[in-house]
Design a protein around this motif. Structure first.
Motif, PDB file in Angstrom:
ATOM      1  N   ALA A 100       0.820  -1.210   0.000  1.00 60.19           N
ATOM      2  CA  ALA A 100       0.000   0.000   0.000  1.00 60.19           C
ATOM      3  C   ALA A 100       0.852   1.257   0.000  1.00 60.19           C
ATOM      4  CB  ALA A 100      -0.917  -0.006   1.223  1.00 60.19           C
ATOM      5  N   ARG A 103       4.585   4.291  -3.869  1.00 57.54           N
ATOM      6  CA  ARG A 103       4.192   5.598  -4.391  1.00 57.54           C
ATOM      7  C   ARG A 103       4.478   5.746  -5.885  1.00 57.54           C
ATOM      8  NH1 ARG A 103       3.041   8.989  -0.180  1.00 57.54           N
ATOM      9  NH2 ARG A 103       3.737   8.322   1.884  1.00 57.54           N
ATOM     10  N   GLU A 105       3.224   3.653  -8.320  1.00 57.34           N
ATOM     11  CA  GLU A 105       2.222   2.938  -9.105  1.00 57.34           C
ATOM     12  C   GLU A 105       2.759   1.628  -9.675  1.00 57.34           C
ATOM     13  OE1 GLU A 105      -0.978   4.038  -9.340  1.00 57.34           O
ATOM     14  OE2 GLU A 105      -0.425   5.698  -8.029  1.00 57.34           O
ATOM     15  N   LEU A 123      -6.871  -0.391   1.663  1.00 62.61           N
ATOM     16  CA  LEU A 123      -5.997   0.715   1.253  1.00 62.61           C
ATOM     17  C   LEU A 123      -5.519   0.521  -0.180  1.00 62.61           C
ATOM     18  CD1 LEU A 123      -3.769   1.120   4.451  1.00 62.61           C
ATOM     19  CD2 LEU A 123      -5.646   2.621   3.724  1.00 62.61           C
ATOM     20  N   ASP A 126      -8.456   0.854  -2.730  1.00 62.90           N
ATOM     21  CA  ASP A 126      -8.890   2.242  -2.890  1.00 62.90           C
ATOM     22  C   ASP A 126      -7.866   3.071  -3.671  1.00 62.90           C
ATOM     23  OD1 ASP A 126     -11.144   1.583  -1.477  1.00 62.90           O
ATOM     24  OD2 ASP A 126     -10.469   2.449   0.419  1.00 62.90           O
ATOM     25  N   ARG A 127      -6.599   2.710  -3.575  1.00 59.77           N
ATOM     26  CA  ARG A 127      -5.557   3.456  -4.293  1.00 59.77           C
ATOM     27  C   ARG A 127      -5.397   2.986  -5.728  1.00 59.77           C
ATOM     28  NH1 ARG A 127       0.178   4.090  -2.072  1.00 59.77           N
ATOM     29  NH2 ARG A 127       0.169   5.438  -3.905  1.00 59.77           N
ATOM     30  N   ARG A 394      -1.070   7.254   2.321  1.00 57.13           N
ATOM     31  CA  ARG A 394      -2.239   8.075   1.984  1.00 57.13           C
ATOM     32  C   ARG A 394      -3.503   7.247   2.168  1.00 57.13           C
ATOM     33  NH1 ARG A 394      -0.980   9.845  -3.918  1.00 57.13           N
ATOM     34  NH2 ARG A 394       0.021   7.797  -3.913  1.00 57.13           N
ATOM     35  N   PRO A 396      -7.642   7.203   1.903  1.00 56.23           N
ATOM     36  CA  PRO A 396      -8.840   7.904   1.457  1.00 56.23           C
ATOM     37  C   PRO A 396      -9.780   8.141   2.637  1.00 56.23           C
ATOM     38  CG  PRO A 396      -8.331   6.041   0.029  1.00 56.23           C
ATOM     39  CD  PRO A 396      -7.444   5.923   1.229  1.00 56.23           C
TER      40      PRO A 396
END
Length: 397
Positions: A100, A103, A105, A123, A126-127, A394, A396
């Motif tokens: 998660a 950063r 991708e 997490l 959602d990302r 991060r 959400p």
């Protein structure tokens, strides 16, 4: 007078065969043996379904995961997947939460990922999106060497279950034992009523909650117990985290391998009481029974009286990943193998693991009906950063 005719008995002559015939027989004999062996091998390959592998296309599927990589590294799981035209190549993330935290991708470069529990999986979904599968589950537990469990039982903190391998752990009492309210010196194992030869403070050694799902979930259960059986909220998450922080700082935060080192011959010296998943213990006992005919009596499980059922999510990002998700979810052989590796299946097969335990001569544990609720993701992240001093993920809102 007529003379009697006489008939001679026929005679049979046995001739030596030509030397070349012997040579032919000796020459052909090894080929006959080889042909028999080859035929037997072919029958075995047909029976296992492996014979078709050279003639079918194999799809290489890439995956990232943490502790659940043990499932895809199992030789029988690999054989079944290969028989279905799939070869899963696993990259170790180092911990479910590491997935998660990515950063760049890069997660979506894999066909699927498989974090160990639902909080980390939410997490990631959602990302990065993806299609979600729920293949199996495994409760969060404490592995303990027997003398430690018996010492906790003598203190009234644990209670033995039927079958002599499992205990129910009073989480509130256990956290109080680790964090005394009177401000005095914390208790050590050798100061209990039933003393253990260990001068360390009474804690369950936990993987780092920054990286490991089991570590973050254990933090949530400790916080739930320390917060009067309520999940901390945004109003008190930081305060509760600071209150329980000493539990996680006493001996330092460990890597995610406690569920492995516990089963080493010198496991007592590394983690005599440690956070792990139920399936790791069950797989160990299945293997021990298969090898010795009886279970390992020295290692037991402590089931928290506020349980947390971890559910690994398989999150697929490609058709190849979805193919693996469909197979693990629906293939009877793969589901059976998941049981043999200690996992619990869904509610449709809720009795499958108890039935297998009985089949292998092992008792069935009793899980508490009380669920230990974890804080909401943003509040849990606040607690994890305070306890583990780790980079922010991060979340959400």
């Amino acid at each position: 007078m007529v003379a009697k005719s006489s008939t001679e008995e026929p005679s049979f002559a046995i001739l030596d065969p030509p030397r070349s015939a012997f040579r032919r027989r000796r020459f052909l004999l090894p080929f006959g043996v080889s042909a028999g062996i080859a035929l037997a091998g072919a029958i075995a390959l047909f029976a296992s379904g492996t014979v078709a592998l050279p003639f079918q296309q194999i799809t290489v599927v890439t995956a990232m995961m943490a502790s659940k990589s043990v499932y895809f590294q199992d030789s029988e799981v690999r054989r079944i997947l290969m028989a279905n035209g799939v070869d899963v190549r696993v990259s170790d993330s180092g911990g479910s939460r590491e997935i998660a935290r990515d950063r760049q991708e890069r997660v979506r470069e894999f066909d699927f990922v498989m974090p160990s529990g639902q909080a980390a999986a939410e997490l990631i979904r959602d990302r990065f999106g993806g299609r979600v599968y729920f293949p199996f589950a495994s409760p969060l537990v404490l592995g303990a060497f027997r003398e430690y469990a018996e010492a906790l039982e003598a203190e009234g903190v644990a209670k033995g279950q039927k079958g002599d391998l499992y205990y129910t752990l009073d989480m509130t009492a256990f956290v109080k034992l680790s964090l005394p309210d009177d401000g005095g010196a914390p208790k050590t194992w050798n100061k209990l009523k039933q003393s253990v030869d260990n001068r360390n403070q009474i804690v369950a050694q936990s993987p780092n909650p920054c990286d490991s799902y089991s570590g973050s979930a254990w933090l949530g259960l400790v916080a739930f117990a320390a917060n009067d059986s309520a999940a901390p909220t945004d109003k008190n998450a930081l305060e509760v985290a600071r209150r329980v922080k000493p539990v996680f700082e006493i001996e330092g935060l460990h890597g995610s391998g406690i569920g492995t080192t516990f089963f080493y011959p010198d496991g007592r010296t590394s983690a005599p009481v440690g956070v792990m998943y139920e399936h790791q213990y069950m797989a160990h006992q299945f293997a021990t029974v298969a090898r010795t005919g009886k279970p390992d009596p020295e290692r037991v499980l402590l089931y928290p009286d506020t349980h947390h059922r971890t559910e690994p999510w398989l999150i697929a990002f490609s058709p190849a990943g979805e193919r693996v998700g469909d197979l693990i979810r629906n293939n009877a052989d793969l589901r059976r193998r998941a049981l043999e590796l200690g996992f619990r299946l869904d509610n449709q097969d809720s009795t499958a693991l108890p039935d297998l335990l009985k089949e292998r001569g092992l008792p069935e544990p009793v899980l508490s009906l009380t669920e230990g609720f974890l804080p909401k993701p943003p509040d849990l992240e606040t607690m994890i950063r305070e306890v583990g001093r780790c980079p922010e993920i991060r979340v959400p809102i």
